[in-house]
Write an enzyme that holds these catalytic residues in place. Sequence first.
Site, PDB file in Angstrom:
ATOM      1  N   GLN A 130      26.341  78.324  51.630  1.00 31.40           N
ATOM      2  CA  GLN A 130      24.920  78.510  51.922  1.00 31.40           C
ATOM      3  C   GLN A 130      24.269  77.162  52.210  1.00 31.40           C
ATOM      4  O   GLN A 130      24.447  76.203  51.448  1.00 31.40           O
ATOM      5  CB  GLN A 130      24.206  79.203  50.749  1.00 31.40           C
ATOM      6  CG  GLN A 130      22.748  79.525  51.068  1.00 31.40           C
ATOM      7  CD  GLN A 130      22.051  80.331  49.970  1.00 31.40           C
ATOM      8  OE1 GLN A 130      22.622  80.592  48.908  1.00 31.40           O
ATOM      9  NE2 GLN A 130      20.813  80.708  50.230  1.00 31.40           N
ATOM     10  N   HIS A 161      19.523  85.228  53.394  1.00 32.10           N
ATOM     11  CA  HIS A 161      19.744  85.743  54.746  1.00 32.10           C
ATOM     12  C   HIS A 161      21.067  86.463  54.825  1.00 32.10           C
ATOM     13  O   HIS A 161      22.057  86.059  54.218  1.00 32.10           O
ATOM     14  CB  HIS A 161      19.676  84.631  55.795  1.00 32.10           C
ATOM     15  CG  HIS A 161      20.480  83.415  55.461  1.00 32.10           C
ATOM     16  ND1 HIS A 161      20.073  82.470  54.539  1.00 32.10           N
ATOM     17  CD2 HIS A 161      21.689  83.011  55.899  1.00 32.10           C
ATOM     18  CE1 HIS A 161      20.985  81.531  54.440  1.00 32.10           C
ATOM     19  NE2 HIS A 161      21.995  81.839  55.251  1.00 32.10           N
TER      20      HIS A 161
HETATM   21  P1  AMP Z   1      24.177  79.739  55.642  1.00 33.75           P
HETATM   22  O1  AMP Z   1      25.187  78.658  55.924  1.00 33.75           O
HETATM   23  O2  AMP Z   1      24.783  81.028  55.151  1.00 33.75           O
HETATM   24  O3  AMP Z   1      23.060  79.244  54.743  1.00 33.75           O
HETATM   25  O4  AMP Z   1      23.548  80.116  57.035  1.00 33.75           O
HETATM   26  C1  AMP Z   1      22.481  79.427  57.595  1.00 33.75           C
HETATM   27  C2  AMP Z   1      22.515  79.749  59.044  1.00 33.75           C
HETATM   28  O5  AMP Z   1      21.274  79.393  59.611  1.00 33.75           O
HETATM   29  C3  AMP Z   1      23.585  78.969  59.842  1.00 33.75           C
HETATM   30  O6  AMP Z   1      24.483  79.884  60.443  1.00 33.75           O
HETATM   31  C4  AMP Z   1      22.784  78.182  60.849  1.00 33.75           C
HETATM   32  O7  AMP Z   1      23.426  78.070  62.087  1.00 33.75           O
HETATM   33  C5  AMP Z   1      21.504  78.990  60.920  1.00 33.75           C
HETATM   34  N1  AMP Z   1      20.324  78.261  61.350  1.00 33.75           N
HETATM   35  C6  AMP Z   1      19.911  77.050  60.930  1.00 33.75           C
HETATM   36  N2  AMP Z   1      18.760  76.726  61.539  1.00 33.75           N
HETATM   37  C7  AMP Z   1      18.443  77.746  62.372  1.00 33.75           C
HETATM   38  C8  AMP Z   1      17.371  78.000  63.282  1.00 33.75           C
HETATM   39  N3  AMP Z   1      16.368  77.125  63.449  1.00 33.75           N
HETATM   40  N4  AMP Z   1      17.378  79.155  63.976  1.00 33.75           N
HETATM   41  C9  AMP Z   1      18.382  80.044  63.815  1.00 33.75           C
HETATM   42  N5  AMP Z   1      19.413  79.868  62.963  1.00 33.75           N
HETATM   43  C10 AMP Z   1      19.453  78.728  62.255  1.00 33.75           C
END
Ligand code: AMP
Length: 122
Positions: free
Chosen positions: A102, A108
């Site tokens: 995360q 999410h």
């Molecule tokens: P996690 O690693 O499970 O916390 O997932 C976070 C996700 O958010 C990652 O897959 C990122 O690529 C995505 N993410 C980060 N910033 C953005 C953004 N501005 N818009 C869309 N996705 C994002």
Amino acid sequence: MTFKGLNLSMSDTLFSKIINREIPADIVYEDDLCLAFRDVNPQAPVHILVIPKKPITKIADATETDQSVLGHLLLKASDIAKEQGVGDAFRLVFNNGTGAGQTVFHLHLHILAGREFSWPPG
Ligand code: AMP
């Protein structure tokens, strides 16, 4: 909590900024309880994040009062996946905590689809 060197409060995470339209996102669904938008760094042809508008940090911090919103996220994720035309071949993932990958501390649900998936996940 920090993101790219900025100090962020819980109500001020990257995803709260997307909810508040302070930063742009490719939004595919919104209702009173949740928002869904395409991941900026997709790991599959379809990679969408479904988030509650309530700023729950992670699934381990959710409580009984969050039961209906968590169920809502799952049902909407299923609807959104179907709308992407991937049939019933999709994967739903919550990463919980830094050790599990995360990186954004606003809960999410990842919807991943459009390619083969292996098991166990890496
Ligand atoms: P996690 O690693 O499970 O916390 O997932 C976070 C996700 O958010 C990652 O897959 C990122 O690529 C995505 N993410 C980060 N910033 C953005 C953004 N501005 N818009 C869309 N996705 C994002």
